[in-house]
Design a protein around this motif. Structure first.
Motif, PDB file in Angstrom:
ATOM      1  N   ALA A   1      10.755  -2.269  -6.609  1.00 37.90           N
ATOM      2  CA  ALA A   1      10.795  -3.070  -5.206  1.00 37.90           C
ATOM      3  C   ALA A   1      11.585  -2.143  -4.332  1.00 37.90           C
ATOM      4  N   GLU A   2      12.233  -1.111  -4.519  1.00 41.47           N
ATOM      5  CA  GLU A   2      12.739  -0.133  -3.772  1.00 41.47           C
ATOM      6  C   GLU A   2      11.554   0.646  -3.232  1.00 41.47           C
ATOM      7  N   ASN A   3      10.621   0.913  -4.259  1.00 40.10           N
ATOM      8  CA  ASN A   3       9.686   1.965  -3.735  1.00 40.10           C
ATOM      9  C   ASN A   3       8.610   1.076  -2.964  1.00 40.10           C
ATOM     10  N   VAL A   4       8.510  -0.030  -2.877  1.00 37.03           N
ATOM     11  CA  VAL A   4       7.566  -0.871  -2.253  1.00 37.03           C
ATOM     12  C   VAL A   4       7.912  -1.006  -0.891  1.00 37.03           C
ATOM     13  N   TYR A   5       9.577  -1.351  -0.787  1.00 37.01           N
ATOM     14  CA  TYR A   5      10.231  -1.640   0.435  1.00 37.01           C
ATOM     15  C   TYR A   5      10.406  -0.161   1.271  1.00 37.01           C
ATOM     16  N   LEU A   6      10.093   1.055   0.777  1.00 43.27           N
ATOM     17  CA  LEU A   6      10.373   2.250   1.631  1.00 43.27           C
ATOM     18  C   LEU A   6       9.785   2.571   2.785  1.00 43.27           C
ATOM     19  N   PRO A   7       8.172   2.100   2.986  1.00 39.62           N
ATOM     20  CA  PRO A   7       7.874   2.229   4.214  1.00 39.62           C
ATOM     21  C   PRO A   7       8.369   1.423   5.371  1.00 39.62           C
ATOM     22  N   LEU A   8       9.024   0.250   5.057  1.00 37.81           N
ATOM     23  CA  LEU A   8       9.486  -0.952   5.701  1.00 37.81           C
ATOM     24  C   LEU A   8      10.924  -0.181   6.245  1.00 37.81           C
ATOM     25  N   ARG A   9      11.572   0.539   5.125  1.00 36.38           N
ATOM     26  CA  ARG A   9      13.020   0.835   5.553  1.00 36.38           C
ATOM     27  C   ARG A   9      12.786   2.154   6.323  1.00 36.38           C
ATOM     28  N   LEU A  10      11.952   2.924   6.074  1.00 38.30           N
ATOM     29  CA  LEU A  10      11.761   4.023   7.248  1.00 38.30           C
ATOM     30  C   LEU A  10      11.284   3.653   8.406  1.00 38.30           C
ATOM     31  N   ARG A  11      10.820   2.282   8.880  1.00 41.44           N
ATOM     32  CA  ARG A  11      10.644   1.940  10.079  1.00 41.44           C
ATOM     33  C   ARG A  11      11.798   1.235  10.411  1.00 41.44           C
ATOM     34  N   GLY A  12      12.984   0.977   9.800  1.00 42.36           N
ATOM     35  CA  GLY A  12      14.083   0.375  10.394  1.00 42.36           C
ATOM     36  C   GLY A  12      14.027  -1.059  10.037  1.00 42.36           C
TER      37      GLY A  12
ATOM     38  N   GLY B   1       1.591   4.203 -16.760  1.00 41.37           N
ATOM     39  CA  GLY B   1       0.741   4.734 -15.821  1.00 41.37           C
ATOM     40  C   GLY B   1      -0.051   3.856 -14.809  1.00 41.37           C
ATOM     41  N   GLY B   2      -0.536   2.644 -15.376  1.00 43.73           N
ATOM     42  CA  GLY B   2      -1.447   1.911 -14.622  1.00 43.73           C
ATOM     43  C   GLY B   2      -0.577   1.022 -13.710  1.00 43.73           C
ATOM     44  N   MET B   3       0.606   0.635 -14.219  1.00 48.28           N
ATOM     45  CA  MET B   3       1.614  -0.255 -13.591  1.00 48.28           C
ATOM     46  C   MET B   3       2.253   0.564 -12.320  1.00 48.28           C
ATOM     47  N   ARG B   4       2.415   2.004 -12.396  1.00 48.23           N
ATOM     48  CA  ARG B   4       2.910   2.607 -11.528  1.00 48.23           C
ATOM     49  C   ARG B   4       1.931   3.015 -10.283  1.00 48.23           C
ATOM     50  N   MET B   5       0.575   3.140 -10.734  1.00 42.84           N
ATOM     51  CA  MET B   5      -0.418   2.942  -9.519  1.00 42.84           C
ATOM     52  C   MET B   5      -0.260   1.791  -8.945  1.00 42.84           C
ATOM     53  N   ARG B   6      -0.108   0.660  -9.582  1.00 37.79           N
ATOM     54  CA  ARG B   6      -0.036  -0.566  -8.892  1.00 37.79           C
ATOM     55  C   ARG B   6       1.087  -0.743  -7.911  1.00 37.79           C
ATOM     56  N   VAL B   7       2.105  -0.089  -8.325  1.00 35.36           N
ATOM     57  CA  VAL B   7       3.251  -0.208  -7.317  1.00 35.36           C
ATOM     58  C   VAL B   7       3.117   0.748  -6.069  1.00 35.36           C
ATOM     59  N   SER B   8       2.206   1.745  -6.462  1.00 33.14           N
ATOM     60  CA  SER B   8       1.954   2.672  -4.994  1.00 33.14           C
ATOM     61  C   SER B   8       0.823   1.978  -4.361  1.00 33.14           C
ATOM     62  N   ILE B   9       0.228   1.036  -4.997  1.00 27.40           N
ATOM     63  CA  ILE B   9      -0.763   0.213  -4.001  1.00 27.40           C
ATOM     64  C   ILE B   9      -0.125  -0.828  -3.248  1.00 27.40           C
ATOM     65  N   ALA B  10       0.811  -1.338  -3.915  1.00 29.59           N
ATOM     66  CA  ALA B  10       1.588  -2.270  -3.369  1.00 29.59           C
ATOM     67  C   ALA B  10       2.477  -1.666  -2.128  1.00 29.59           C
ATOM     68  N   ARG B  11       2.858  -0.660  -2.228  1.00 30.90           N
ATOM     69  CA  ARG B  11       3.870   0.159  -1.302  1.00 30.90           C
ATOM     70  C   ARG B  11       2.736   0.374  -0.030  1.00 30.90           C
ATOM     71  N   ALA B  12       1.505   0.817  -0.185  1.00 28.47           N
ATOM     72  CA  ALA B  12       0.567   0.997   0.948  1.00 28.47           C
ATOM     73  C   ALA B  12       0.143  -0.395   1.648  1.00 28.47           C
ATOM     74  N   LEU B  13       0.171  -1.622   0.907  1.00 26.34           N
ATOM     75  CA  LEU B  13      -0.299  -2.574   1.620  1.00 26.34           C
ATOM     76  C   LEU B  13       0.767  -3.453   2.226  1.00 26.34           C
ATOM     77  N   VAL B  14       2.072  -3.137   1.746  1.00 24.37           N
ATOM     78  CA  VAL B  14       3.400  -3.939   2.129  1.00 24.37           C
ATOM     79  C   VAL B  14       3.469  -3.892   3.875  1.00 24.37           C
TER      80      VAL B  14
END
Ligand code: ATP
Ligand code: MG
Lengths: 253, 242
Positions: free
Chosen positions: B87-98, B130-143
Motif C-alpha cells: 500500500a505504501e508503494n502504491v501511495y508513493l506517487p500521490l505522497r510525492l505530490r503532497g 515476482g508476479g505480485m510485485r509486478m502487479r503492485v508496480s502496475i497499481a502504483r502507475a495507475l493510482v
C-alpha cells in the motif's frame, strides 16, 4: 548452522586453553614470561574491581566515539550525496584522516583537547567514522536508478529523493559500516589510552596493561588483554544482532 | 499529444535509436514491438523525459506537456521500495505530490484490488511473489490516473492466467479512461490483443519498420484476431528474416 558448527568455536577455544595450560605446566614456563589460563583467571579475580572499572572506562570512550562516528559518518555522507561541492571538499580529507595512523596524531590531540575524556573520544572517532562514511556514501549512490526516475517523474524534490529514497536504501550499508566502526572505535580508544599513558587521566584498560607491564605482573596484563578481546567480540556480535534485527523490520532481508 | 522528430540516441558506439519519427495522439493505445535490445526501453525513457535524444527532438502539443505525476511508468522490473508495504508503494506517487495519506487511502486500496491484491496491502515486497510485485508496480502507475501511461513489458513475468486477466483489464481501463498508453512488448499476441496501433521496430539500430492498425475490441477466438496476429507476424519476419 548445525549444533556442531555452533559449538565448534567454543570447543576449539576450550581445547586450545587446555593445551596452553598443559604446555605451561609441563614445560615449567614461569608465569612472568607466559602465564597459563589458570594464572590469568586468578590474577583477574585478585584485581576484579580495578579491571572491570578500567573496562567500563574504555567502553564509555568506545561507545561515545561509536555514537559520534555514526552521526558524523552519516551527516558527511549525506552532505556528499546532496552536493558535489561538499563531496569534493570532504572526500580527500576523510581519506587523509583515514590513512594517518592515529598513534601519530594522538599526542597532538591529547595536547590540544583539554578534557582528557574527549581527547580519547576524538582519537577513537578519527579511527571509527571512516567505514560509516564510506559505506553510507556507497549505499546512497547505489540506489536503483529506476527508483530515482520514478521519484523524478512524480516531481520529487531533491531532499525527498535523498531522505525518502536514498537514505533508507543506504541503511544496510550504513549498518555494515557501523559494525566495522564498533571494533575500530575500541581499537582507537585503546591506542589513544596507550599514547596518553599515565598522563594524569589514566583509567582505561590500556593503562592497566601498561601498568602491569611495568610491574612485571604479566598474568594481570593478560587478564586485561583478555577483557579487551572479549569486549571486542561482544561489540561485534551485538552490532551484528542489532543490524540483523533492524534489517528484518526494515524489510530488506 | 507528443511527437518525436528524427530522434536518435547513441550510447558510445551503440546506436540504440536511429532517426525515429513518431507521433502519438491522444487516447491512442500504441504497442511497440521489437526484438531485444532494439531500443524500446530507451524510447519510453525519451517519452517520459527521463533521457534526452542526441539528435532530433521530442515535442508536446500545446497545453499537453506533462506535469509531475501526469506520466505513469511501469518499469521492466518491479522496482518497489523494499522497506515499504504494498500500500505504501502504491501511495508513493500521490505522497510525492503532497496528497494526504488518509485522503488517498481509498484510491490506493482500489488500485491494489483492481490488480487482485486485496489482502496484501500490508505485505512487504519480499513477502510477495515476482508476479505480485509486478502487479503492485502496475497499481502504483495507475493510482494517479496518469494522462500518459508508459509500460515496459509489464506482463512478461506473469503467468498466462494472470496475464490474460490483466490484459483484459488494461483494455477495459483504456476504453473507459482518458489515458494514452504506450506499451512495450515482445509478444505479437499481446500487441494484437491490446493495441489500437502496432509499431514494429527493427533490430539495433532501432528504427520504425512499419505500422499496423489494430483492433482492441476483438476476442482471442475471433478469426479477425488471428488474421491480425498473422499480419503482424508477416511484418516481423519481413524485418527480421528467419
Ligand atoms: N544507459 C545505457 N548505457 C549504455 N548503453 C545503453 C544504455 N541503455 C541502453 N543501452 C543500449 O541501448 C540498446 C537498446 O537498449 P534498450 O534497453 O532500449 O533495449 P530494449 O529494446 O528495451 O531491449 P529489451 O527488450 O531486452 O528490454 C542496447 O544495446 C543497450 O545496450
Ligand atoms: Mg527493455
Amino acid at each position: 548452522m548445525t549444533k556442531l558448527e555452533r559449538a565448534a568455536p567454543i570447543l576449539f577455544g576450550l581445547l586450545a586453553l587446555g593445551a596452553w595450560q598443559a604446555a605451561v605446566m609441563l614445560l615449567h614456563v614461569p608465569p612472568y614470561i607466559v602465564p597459563g589460563p589458570a594464572a590469568i583467571i586468578v590474577a583477574f579475580w585478585a584485581d576484579k574491581a580495578g579491571l572491570l572499572e578500567a573496562l567500563l572506562s574504555t567502553l564509555t570512550v568506545t561507545f561515545t566515539a561509536l555514537f559520534l562516528s555514526a552521526i558524523l559518518g552519516m551527516v558527511l555522507a549525506l552532505a556528499m550525496a546532496a552536493s558535489r561541492l561538499a563531496r569534493a571538499v570532504i572526500q580527500p580529507w576523510a581519506v587523509v584522516l583515514q590513512v594517518t595512523p592515529v598513534v601519530a596524531i594522538a599526542p597532538l590531540i591529547i595536547l590540544w583537547v583539554n578534557n582528557p575524556f574527549f581527547a580519547l573520544v576524538v582519537c577513537a572517532v578519527i579511527v571509527a567514522f571512516f567505514p560509516v562514511l564510506s559505506n553510507t556514501a556507497t549505499g546512497l549512490a547505489a540506489t536503483p536508478p529506476e527508483l530515482v526516475d520514478l521519484f523524478k517523474l512524480n516531481g520529487a524534490k531533491r531532499w525527498q529523493i535523498l531522505f525518502w529514497l536514498r537514505l533508507p536504501a543506504a541503511l544496510p550499508y550504513f549498518l555494515a559500516g557501523l559494525r566495522i566502526a564498533g571494533t575500530l572505535a575500541l581499537v582507537g580508544a585503546v591506542v589513544a589510552e596507550f599514547v596518553a599513558g599515565s598522563g594524569g587521566f589514566a583509567s582505561g584498560l590500556a593503562y592497566r596493561i601498561l601498568e602491569a607491564g611495568y610491574r612485571l605482573e604479566i598474568p594481570r596484563m593478560f587478564a586485561a588483554l583478555t577483557l579487551l578481546a572479549l569486549a571486542g567480540i561482544a561489540i561485534y556480535a551485538t552490532l551484528g544482532f542489532l543490524s540483523a534485527a533492524i534489517l528484518r523490520r526494515h524489510g530488506d532481508v | 499529444m507528443v511527437r518525436l522528430e528524427r530522434v536518435s540516441r547513441r550510447f558510445g558506439d551503440v546506436t540504440a535509436l536511429d532517426q525515429i519519427d513518431l507521433a502519438v495522439g491522444q487516447h491512442e493505445f500504441v504497442a511497440l514491438l521489437g526484438p531485444s535490445g532494439c531500443g524500446k526501453s530507451t524510447l519510453l525513457r525519451l517519452l517520459a523525459g527521463l533521457d534526452a535524444p542526441d539528435l532530433g527532438q521530442v515535442s508536446w502539443a500545446a497545453g499537453q506537456a506533462p506535469a509531475a505525476g501526469d506520466i505513469g511508468y511501469v518499469f521492466q522490473d518491479a522496482t518497489l521500495l523494499p522497506w515499504a508495504s504494498a500500500a505504501e508503494n502504491v501511495y508513493l506517487p500521490l505522497r510525492l505530490r503532497g496528497i494526504d495519506r488518509q485522503q488517498s487511502a481509498p484510491d490506493v486500496k482500489r488500485a491494489l484490488a483492481r490488480l487482485g491484491l486485496q489482502g496484501f496491502e500490508n505485505a512487504k515486497p519480499r513477502a510477495l511473489s515476482g508476479g505480485m510485485r509486478m502487479r503492485v508496480s502496475i497499481a502504483r502507475a495507475l493510482v494517479s490516473r496518469p494522462q500518459l501511461l508508459l509500460m515496459d513489458e509489464p506482463f512478461a513475468a506473469l503467468d498466462e492466467f494472470t496475464r490474460h486477466r490483466l490484459q483484459e483489464d488494461l483494455r477495459g481501463l483504456w476504453r473507459e479512461g482518458a489515458s494514452t498508453i504506450v506499451f512495450v512488448t515482445h509478444s505479437i499476441y499481446e500487441a494484437a490483443f491490446l493495441a489500437s496501433r502496432i509499431l514494429v521496430m527493427t533490430p539495433r539500430p532501432g528504427r520504425l519498420a512499419g505500422e499496423i492498425k489494430g483492433d482492441n475490441s476483438l476476442s482471442r477466438t475471433d478469426p479477425a484476431y488471428a488474421s491480425l496476429v498473422s499480419e503482424i507476424t508477416d511484418m516481423l519476419h519481413a524485418v527480421m528474416p528467419l
